[in-house]
Enzyme design. Structure first.
Site, PDB file in Angstrom:
ATOM      1  N   LYS A 219       0.726  -1.108  -0.003  1.00  0.00           N
ATOM      2  CA  LYS A 219      -0.161   0.210   0.134  1.00  0.00           C
ATOM      3  C   LYS A 219       1.004   1.115   0.062  1.00  0.00           C
ATOM      4  O   LYS A 219       1.921   1.222   0.730  1.00  0.00           O
ATOM      5  CB  LYS A 219      -0.922   0.002   1.242  1.00  0.00           C
ATOM      6  CG  LYS A 219      -1.838   1.078   1.431  1.00  0.00           C
ATOM      7  CD  LYS A 219      -2.710   1.019   2.347  1.00  0.00           C
ATOM      8  CE  LYS A 219      -3.813   2.205   2.578  1.00  0.00           C
ATOM      9  NZ  LYS A 219      -4.650   2.002   3.835  1.00  0.00           N
TER      10      LYS A 219
ATOM     11  N   SER B 167      -9.753  -0.122   7.532  1.00  0.00           N
ATOM     12  CA  SER B 167      -9.364   0.023   6.181  1.00  0.00           C
ATOM     13  C   SER B 167      -8.466  -1.393   5.367  1.00  0.00           C
ATOM     14  O   SER B 167      -7.962  -1.171   4.287  1.00  0.00           O
ATOM     15  CB  SER B 167      -8.331   1.031   5.956  1.00  0.00           C
ATOM     16  OG  SER B 167      -9.035   2.274   6.127  1.00  0.00           O
TER      17      SER B 167
ATOM     18  N   SER C   1      -9.502   1.998   3.291  1.00  0.00           N
ATOM     19  CA  SER C   1      -8.689   2.950   2.414  1.00  0.00           C
ATOM     20  C   SER C   1      -7.734   1.800   1.535  1.00  0.00           C
ATOM     21  O   SER C   1      -7.115   2.379   0.578  1.00  0.00           O
ATOM     22  CB  SER C   1      -8.002   3.967   3.076  1.00  0.00           C
ATOM     23  OG  SER C   1      -7.010   3.137   3.833  1.00  0.00           O
TER      24      SER C   1
END
Length: 479
Positions: A78, A177, A153
């Site tokens: 990420k 997330s 996210s």
């Protein structure tokens, strides 16, 4: 070559010399080239670094040396996790050209274990969002239904694994997330206890809540990645000294006789009926596996969303104060220092980040600190106590991961409160610091995955993985 690679499958293929790590990396880059334009899961690729690592693994295999646990496994990271020499944007224009000079501890440990880092995945700006529509570089699309969101996210990491563009990936979880996008994309996704995985190199959103964790195609692979990244790190004072169990050995234990708590507060109004039926079927599956089901009450659950958004935004307003155009990142010149601050932050931050900075600054300001932030911390303590009380009666807690399946792109962008409610079942575990995993439990309307969430007591990751593995092996994903 195989289409649905797993960590075990990669190791077997390398050991049998059916494929080289370099060939495998090349295959995954071809997959990314074929689908990333549609999904927007990756923001930056790192082929030079990936192929160099693959060649190191191949050299070990050629020399007959024992291969490390993640040898040759193609992984994605990420874009809020620092990677030396690879652009790390946090999904924001303010860090569009930022290249970290060091690796996050989690990344360092993955590469030491032989993992091949393919690149960085798209995410909501500074990990602020529940749909991956807040990225400055465009939304990610759900590979299961491309007109729907992948969750946020960590939507890019979830989409990359679900679409077969990586064998496993790292995401971050502040209020859901990792778990929520795992549920939306139909892949297992885990958040360990706060302190289990080092946060060194994780670009902060809310420091008392942020955690790094894995996505994978199955629970066994989740355990393998978590094993590598867990453990004390002297670079992070909040990382625990608690020993890391052998998760691979623990997950094979039988679950018969374990007490499963079902909190009534998580099954109220507002839940999609399709999701409700799938989660209830999942609970029945645990009963068939020999688990004892018990109804429990967690009375402060209704306050979790408000508490989370007070604490998280307060910490965000403090953490994001460093992005001022002075030391690194975007700088927009002005006719004074204050003008430069205003122009830089105005141009660099998106609407959701600005909203959260403003809210966080407000709750920390003189006259409001005690009314909001201090009260929020007190309620957080009560929510954590709810979990401690529950774990005196049960071994684990099972809930829905999200009240709804993946919603359509643009469906909630005009209503931030509706967007925030997508995290209603995940923020509680975040505030309490306990571990949680989302595992697939069937599909709603024939195509949209539903997720079942399992919470365990602090540093009870082995138990959580044990239950998730048993559920998966019993066919939970196909309910």
């Amino acid at each position: 070559m195989a289409t649905n690679w797993t960590i075990g499958g990669v190791r077997e293929a390398l050991a049998a010399k059916k494929v080289s790590a370099r060939e495998l990396a090349g295959e995954f880059y071809k997959r990314i080239e074929a689908r990333n334009a549609e999904l927007n899961a990756f923001l930056t690729l790192s082929p030079e670094r990936a192929y160099a690592q693959a060649e190191r693994v191949d050299a070990m295999a050629a020399a007959g040396k024992a291969l490390p646990p993640l040898a040759g496994v193609p992984m994605a990271i990420k874009d809020v996790i620092s990677t030396r020499g690879i652009r790390t944007t946090c999904g924001s224009k303010i860090l569009e050209k930022y290249v970290p000079p060091y690796d996050a501890t989690a990344v360092e440990r993955l590469e030491k274990a032989g993992a091949v880092i393919l690149g960085k995945t798209n995410c909501d700006e500074f990990a602020m969002g529940s749909s991956n529509e807040n990225s400055a570089y465009g939304p990610v699309r759900n590979p299961e239904a491309t007109d729907h969101v992948p969750g946020g996210s960590s939507g890019g990491s979830a989409a990359a694994v679900a679409a077969g563009l990586a064998v496993a990936a790292l995401g971050t979880d502040t209020g859901g997330s990792i778990r929520q996008p795992g549920a939306f994309c139909g892949v297992p996704a885990m958040m360990g206890s706060y302190g289990r995985v080092s946060r060194y190199g994780l670009i902060a959103f809310a420091s008392s809540l942020d955690r790094i964790g894995p996505f994978a195609r199955n629970v066994k692979d989740i355990a393998s990645v978590l094993q590598i990244i867990s453990g004390r790190d002297p670079q992070d004072s909040t990382s625990t000294t608690a020993p890391v169990p052998d998760y691979a050995a623990e997950i094979a234990k039988p679950v018969k006789g374990l007490r499963i708590g079902i909190p009534t507060e998580y099954f109220g109004a507002g839940m999609d009926e399709g999701v409700r039926k799938k989660v209830e079927a999942g609970i029945e599956l645990f009963k068939k596996l020999g688990c004892e089901l018990r109804d429990i009450h967690m009375p402060h659950t209704d306050y979790a969303i408000a508490t989370y958004y007070i604490i998280a935004t307060a910490e965000a307003s403090s953490n994001l104060a460093r992005y001022d155009g002075v030391r690194y990142g975007l700088r927009v010149e002005g006719d004074s220092l204050l003008s430069m601050y205003r122009k830089t932050r105005g141009a660099g931050f998106g609407a959701e980040v600005k909203r959260r900075i403003m809210l966080g600054t407000y709750v920390l300001s003189a006259g409001y600190y005690e009314a909001y932030y201090l009260k929020g911390q007190k309620v957080r303590a009560l929510i954590a106590q709810d979990f401690r009380d529950a774990f005196r009666k049960v071994d684990a807690i099972v809930t829905p991961t999200s009240p709804v399946p993946a919603f359509r792109l643009g469906e909630r962008t005009s209503d931030p409160l509706q967007m925030y409610l997508a995290d209603i079942y995940t923020v509680t575990g975040s505030l309490a610091g306990v571990p949680g995993i989302s595992v697939p439990c069937g599909r709603v309307c024939g195509k949209l995955p539903a997720g079942l969430q399992i919470f365990g007591p602090a540093f009870g990751e082995a138990l959580v993985l044990q239950l998730a593995h048993a559920f998966e092996r019993a066919g939970g994903a196909n309910l």
